[in-house]
Motif scaffolding. Structure first.
Motif, PDB file in Angstrom:
ATOM      1  N   ARG A  59      -3.223  -5.290  -9.103  1.00 32.62           N
ATOM      2  CA  ARG A  59      -2.397  -6.377  -8.424  1.00 32.62           C
ATOM      3  C   ARG A  59      -1.382  -6.577  -9.008  1.00 32.62           C
ATOM      4  NH1 ARG A  59      -5.478  -8.972  -4.490  1.00 32.62           N
ATOM      5  NH2 ARG A  59      -7.586  -8.731  -4.470  1.00 32.62           N
ATOM      6  N   ASP A  60      -0.226  -7.070  -8.180  1.00 36.41           N
ATOM      7  CA  ASP A  60       0.827  -7.595  -8.549  1.00 36.41           C
ATOM      8  C   ASP A  60       1.285  -8.799  -7.925  1.00 36.41           C
ATOM      9  OD1 ASP A  60       3.600  -7.030  -9.950  1.00 36.41           O
ATOM     10  OD2 ASP A  60       4.358  -7.052  -8.008  1.00 36.41           O
ATOM     11  N   GLY A  61       0.810  -9.997  -8.385  1.00 33.75           N
ATOM     12  CA  GLY A  61       0.854 -11.332  -7.886  1.00 33.75           C
ATOM     13  C   GLY A  61      -0.265 -11.069  -6.633  1.00 33.75           C
ATOM     14  N   ALA A  62       0.031 -11.390  -5.489  1.00 33.89           N
ATOM     15  CA  ALA A  62      -0.953 -11.376  -4.247  1.00 33.89           C
ATOM     16  C   ALA A  62      -0.872  -9.976  -3.753  1.00 33.89           C
ATOM     17  CB  ALA A  62      -0.540 -12.275  -3.306  1.00 33.89           C
ATOM     18  N   ARG A  63       0.050  -8.895  -4.110  1.00 38.01           N
ATOM     19  CA  ARG A  63      -0.062  -7.620  -3.586  1.00 38.01           C
ATOM     20  C   ARG A  63      -0.875  -6.998  -4.324  1.00 38.01           C
ATOM     21  NH1 ARG A  63       6.060  -5.727  -3.670  1.00 38.01           N
ATOM     22  NH2 ARG A  63       5.578  -5.718  -5.837  1.00 38.01           N
ATOM     23  N   ILE A  64      -1.633  -6.086  -3.556  1.00 32.32           N
ATOM     24  CA  ILE A  64      -2.500  -4.812  -4.065  1.00 32.32           C
ATOM     25  C   ILE A  64      -1.662  -3.515  -4.285  1.00 32.32           C
ATOM     26  CG2 ILE A  64      -4.242  -3.643  -3.647  1.00 32.32           C
ATOM     27  CD1 ILE A  64      -5.482  -5.817  -1.991  1.00 32.32           C
ATOM     28  N   VAL A  65      -1.723  -2.927  -5.441  1.00 37.26           N
ATOM     29  CA  VAL A  65      -0.939  -1.842  -5.761  1.00 37.26           C
ATOM     30  C   VAL A  65      -1.850  -0.434  -5.859  1.00 37.26           C
ATOM     31  CG1 VAL A  65       0.603  -0.722  -7.334  1.00 37.26           C
ATOM     32  CG2 VAL A  65       0.500  -3.193  -7.385  1.00 37.26           C
ATOM     33  N   ILE A  66      -1.432   0.696  -5.130  1.00 40.04           N
ATOM     34  CA  ILE A  66      -2.244   1.822  -5.245  1.00 40.04           C
ATOM     35  C   ILE A  66      -1.381   2.832  -5.336  1.00 40.04           C
ATOM     36  CG2 ILE A  66      -4.348   1.323  -4.073  1.00 40.04           C
ATOM     37  CD1 ILE A  66      -2.823   2.629  -1.523  1.00 40.04           C
ATOM     38  N   ILE A  67      -1.809   3.988  -6.140  1.00 39.02           N
ATOM     39  CA  ILE A  67      -0.815   5.096  -6.513  1.00 39.02           C
ATOM     40  C   ILE A  67      -1.390   6.512  -5.832  1.00 39.02           C
ATOM     41  CG2 ILE A  67      -0.231   6.681  -8.519  1.00 39.02           C
ATOM     42  CD1 ILE A  67      -0.242   3.931 -10.274  1.00 39.02           C
ATOM     43  N   ALA A  68      -0.615   7.074  -5.035  1.00 35.37           N
ATOM     44  CA  ALA A  68      -1.029   8.420  -4.491  1.00 35.37           C
ATOM     45  C   ALA A  68      -0.806   9.589  -5.516  1.00 35.37           C
ATOM     46  CB  ALA A  68       0.046   8.760  -3.382  1.00 35.37           C
ATOM     47  N   SER A  69      -1.936   9.441  -6.470  1.00 36.72           N
ATOM     48  CA  SER A  69      -1.765  10.364  -7.401  1.00 36.72           C
ATOM     49  C   SER A  69      -2.531  11.930  -7.055  1.00 36.72           C
ATOM     50  CB  SER A  69      -2.432   9.910  -8.697  1.00 36.72           C
ATOM     51  OG  SER A  69      -3.971   9.881  -8.380  1.00 36.72           O
ATOM     52  N   LYS A  70      -3.567  11.832  -6.278  1.00 34.65           N
ATOM     53  CA  LYS A  70      -4.328  12.999  -5.965  1.00 34.65           C
ATOM     54  C   LYS A  70      -4.604  13.927  -7.292  1.00 34.65           C
ATOM     55  CE  LYS A  70      -4.532  16.799  -2.525  1.00 34.65           C
ATOM     56  NZ  LYS A  70      -3.795  17.498  -1.636  1.00 34.65           N
ATOM     57  N   GLY A  71      -4.958  13.233  -8.322  1.00 31.49           N
ATOM     58  CA  GLY A  71      -5.294  13.711  -9.601  1.00 31.49           C
ATOM     59  C   GLY A  71      -4.316  14.744 -10.226  1.00 31.49           C
ATOM     60  N   GLY A  72      -2.912  14.388  -9.915  1.00 25.68           N
ATOM     61  CA  GLY A  72      -1.995  15.126 -10.529  1.00 25.68           C
ATOM     62  C   GLY A  72      -1.514  16.461  -9.830  1.00 25.68           C
TER      63      GLY A  72
END
Length: 143
Positions: A59-72
């Motif tokens: 989380r970043d404050g009220a925002r949700i953070v996701i990362i498009a890594s696909k395992g590298g």
């Protein structure tokens, strides 16, 4: 790096999605026990069909953070292409289900959010080292 096995990943994700929904938003087995987990449902960029993917988040404050890594792996995950085409997504966090707007971040915000998530989950640093692509970071804001 091993070849990305789409069929094996789908089977793993389907089991994790079922476990998440049966246990109030928690994984009880496998690598995501005690991890902050959500379900992201995107609309297919080409098909228009819904696709659900389990992802870790911060989380970043009220925002949700996701990362498009696909395992590298060298390509972006399908869900990333879907939310680029259709930024309104459905999230399941714990027992809550709601719509959110996805925004792809740019530097310096992208780097700040990537570093914050990698501090909690260091494997994201390994994923970035495994690929030459810049791994996208997405913020999700409830609608």
């Amino acid at each position: 790096m091993a070849e990305f096995n789409e069929k094996a990943m789908r089977a793993f994700n389907d089991k994790l999605i079922d476990e998440f929904r049966a246990n109030g938003g928690k994984a009880l087995s496998g690598p995501f026990v005690n991890a902050p987990l959500l379900l992201l449902t995107t609309t297919g960029a080409k098909s228009g069909k819904p696709f659900t993917t389990p992802l870790v988040y911060t989380r970043d404050g009220a925002r949700i953070v996701i990362i498009a890594s696909k395992g590298g792996f060298p390509t972006h995950p399908a869900w990333y292409h879907n939310l680029k085409a259709n930024p309104t997504v459905t999230l399941e966090v714990g027992t809550q289900k709601f719509q959110a707007k996805a925004t792809i971040t740019t530097d310096p915000e992208r780097q700040r959010l990537f570093d914050a998530q990698a501090k909690v989950m260091p494997t994201f640093n390994d994923y970035q080292k495994a690929t030459t692509r810049q791994i996208p970071v997405i913020v999700l804001e409830p609608k």
